[in-house]
Design a protein around this motif. Structure first.
Motif, mmCIF file in Angstrom:
data_model
loop_
_atom_site.group_PDB
_atom_site.id
_atom_site.type_symbol
_atom_site.label_atom_id
_atom_site.label_comp_id
_atom_site.label_asym_id
_atom_site.label_seq_id
_atom_site.Cartn_x
_atom_site.Cartn_y
_atom_site.Cartn_z
ATOM 1 N N VAL A 19 0.869 -1.178 0.000
ATOM 2 C CA VAL A 19 0.000 0.000 0.000
ATOM 3 C C VAL A 19 0.904 1.225 0.000
ATOM 4 O O VAL A 19 1.768 1.368 0.863
ATOM 5 C CB VAL A 19 -0.923 0.023 1.239
ATOM 6 C CG1 VAL A 19 -1.832 1.236 1.184
ATOM 7 C CG2 VAL A 19 -1.722 -1.242 1.335
ATOM 8 N N LEU A 20 0.670 2.088 -0.974
ATOM 9 C CA LEU A 20 1.460 3.298 -1.097
ATOM 10 C C LEU A 20 0.532 4.506 -1.145
ATOM 11 O O LEU A 20 -0.687 4.354 -1.273
ATOM 12 C CB LEU A 20 2.310 3.244 -2.367
ATOM 13 C CG LEU A 20 3.293 2.071 -2.443
ATOM 14 C CD1 LEU A 20 3.916 1.987 -3.828
ATOM 15 C CD2 LEU A 20 4.363 2.202 -1.382
ATOM 16 N N THR A 21 1.098 5.688 -1.057
ATOM 17 C CA THR A 21 0.326 6.926 -1.103
ATOM 18 C C THR A 21 0.743 7.730 -2.322
ATOM 19 O O THR A 21 1.937 7.963 -2.548
ATOM 20 C CB THR A 21 0.562 7.758 0.174
ATOM 21 O OG1 THR A 21 0.206 6.958 1.305
ATOM 22 C CG2 THR A 21 -0.276 9.014 0.177
ATOM 23 N N SER A 22 -0.248 8.146 -3.096
ATOM 24 C CA SER A 22 0.005 8.920 -4.305
ATOM 25 C C SER A 22 0.544 10.299 -3.955
ATOM 26 O O SER A 22 0.086 10.939 -3.007
ATOM 27 C CB SER A 22 -1.292 9.058 -5.100
ATOM 28 O OG SER A 22 -1.110 9.941 -6.184
ATOM 29 N N ARG A 30 -3.836 10.064 -1.961
ATOM 30 C CA ARG A 30 -4.740 8.926 -2.174
ATOM 31 C C ARG A 30 -3.928 7.628 -2.109
ATOM 32 O O ARG A 30 -2.897 7.480 -2.739
ATOM 33 C CB ARG A 30 -5.429 9.054 -3.532
ATOM 34 C CG ARG A 30 -6.576 8.086 -3.715
ATOM 35 C CD ARG A 30 -7.316 8.377 -5.001
ATOM 36 N NE ARG A 30 -8.417 7.447 -5.185
ATOM 37 C CZ ARG A 30 -9.076 7.294 -6.320
ATOM 38 N NH1 ARG A 30 -8.756 8.020 -7.382
ATOM 39 N NH2 ARG A 30 -10.053 6.424 -6.412
ATOM 40 N N ARG A 31 -4.433 6.688 -1.321
ATOM 41 C CA ARG A 31 -3.726 5.415 -1.120
ATOM 42 C C ARG A 31 -4.069 4.438 -2.237
ATOM 43 O O ARG A 31 -5.174 4.466 -2.771
ATOM 44 C CB ARG A 31 -4.086 4.825 0.231
ATOM 45 C CG ARG A 31 -4.022 5.838 1.359
ATOM 46 C CD ARG A 31 -2.991 5.760 2.377
ATOM 47 N NE ARG A 31 -2.717 4.446 2.901
ATOM 48 C CZ ARG A 31 -1.530 4.125 3.374
ATOM 49 N NH1 ARG A 31 -0.564 4.999 3.386
ATOM 50 N NH2 ARG A 31 -1.306 2.934 3.859
ATOM 51 N N TYR A 33 -3.006 0.221 -3.916
ATOM 52 C CA TYR A 33 -2.295 -1.060 -3.861
ATOM 53 C C TYR A 33 -1.501 -1.202 -5.145
ATOM 54 O O TYR A 33 -1.965 -0.841 -6.226
ATOM 55 C CB TYR A 33 -3.285 -2.233 -3.761
ATOM 56 C CG TYR A 33 -4.038 -2.254 -2.468
ATOM 57 C CD1 TYR A 33 -3.492 -2.856 -1.335
ATOM 58 C CD2 TYR A 33 -5.291 -1.669 -2.364
ATOM 59 C CE1 TYR A 33 -4.189 -2.869 -0.137
ATOM 60 C CE2 TYR A 33 -5.993 -1.677 -1.176
ATOM 61 C CZ TYR A 33 -5.432 -2.279 -0.064
ATOM 62 O OH TYR A 33 -6.115 -2.284 1.115
ATOM 63 N N TRP A 47 -6.779 1.520 -6.609
ATOM 64 C CA TRP A 47 -6.994 2.527 -5.576
ATOM 65 C C TRP A 47 -7.567 1.847 -4.331
ATOM 66 O O TRP A 47 -8.478 1.033 -4.415
ATOM 67 C CB TRP A 47 -7.946 3.619 -6.067
ATOM 68 C CG TRP A 47 -7.362 4.456 -7.175
ATOM 69 C CD1 TRP A 47 -7.768 4.496 -8.458
ATOM 70 C CD2 TRP A 47 -6.251 5.352 -7.065
ATOM 71 N NE1 TRP A 47 -6.984 5.371 -9.180
ATOM 72 C CE2 TRP A 47 -6.040 5.922 -8.345
ATOM 73 C CE3 TRP A 47 -5.406 5.747 -6.032
ATOM 74 C CZ2 TRP A 47 -5.028 6.834 -8.607
ATOM 75 C CZ3 TRP A 47 -4.403 6.671 -6.301
ATOM 76 C CH2 TRP A 47 -4.218 7.205 -7.564
ATOM 77 N N ALA A 48 -7.028 2.200 -3.179
ATOM 78 C CA ALA A 48 -7.433 1.567 -1.919
ATOM 79 C C ALA A 48 -8.892 1.850 -1.585
ATOM 80 O O ALA A 48 -9.598 0.953 -1.118
ATOM 81 C CB ALA A 48 -6.528 2.027 -0.781
ATOM 82 N N ASP A 49 -9.364 3.073 -1.829
ATOM 83 C CA ASP A 49 -10.756 3.385 -1.492
ATOM 84 C C ASP A 49 -11.719 2.545 -2.329
ATOM 85 O O ASP A 49 -12.720 2.032 -1.808
ATOM 86 C CB ASP A 49 -11.048 4.885 -1.636
ATOM 87 C CG ASP A 49 -10.725 5.454 -3.012
ATOM 88 O OD1 ASP A 49 -9.935 4.850 -3.766
ATOM 89 O OD2 ASP A 49 -11.261 6.534 -3.335
#
Length: 98
Positions: A19-22, A30-31, A33, A47-49
């Motif tokens: 999991v990374l953050t844009s 925005r988080r 995968y 996108w995690a959401d």
């Protein structure tokens, strides 16, 4: 690449996801995968959401199914209790005749 619903745990290449953050202007903070080994077209990106919403929807379907199964089990249990009560009454009736 088409991914299944929910949170991707592994990339098709076999690597675990991370999991990374844009940090882009379009999606700051925005988080997401991503494949833990390679970033690219044939590797996981989601996108995690969106993944979490899909995961919740899938869990909701499973929960509804389990609730229905539980209702059926309870109904069967009531039937079994009635059968046991009837058997106990029959055994008691026979025991008084012996």
């Amino acid at each position: 690449m088409e991914l299944g619903p929910g949170i991707p745990c592994r990339c098709p290449c076999g690597a675990l996801t991370v999991v990374l953050t844009s940090k882009t202007k379009e999606n700051p903070g925005r988080r997401f995968y991503r494949c833990g080994v390679v970033s690219g077209e044939n590797h996981v990106f989601k996108w995690a959401d969106e993944a979490l919403v899909e995961e919740i929807e899938a869990l909701s379907v499973k929960q509804a199914s389990m609730e229905n199964d539980l209702i059926e089990i309870k109904e069967h249990l009531i039937d079994i209790k009635k059968d046991i009560t009837e058997i106990v009454e029959v055994v008691a009736a026979f025991s008084t005749k012996i």
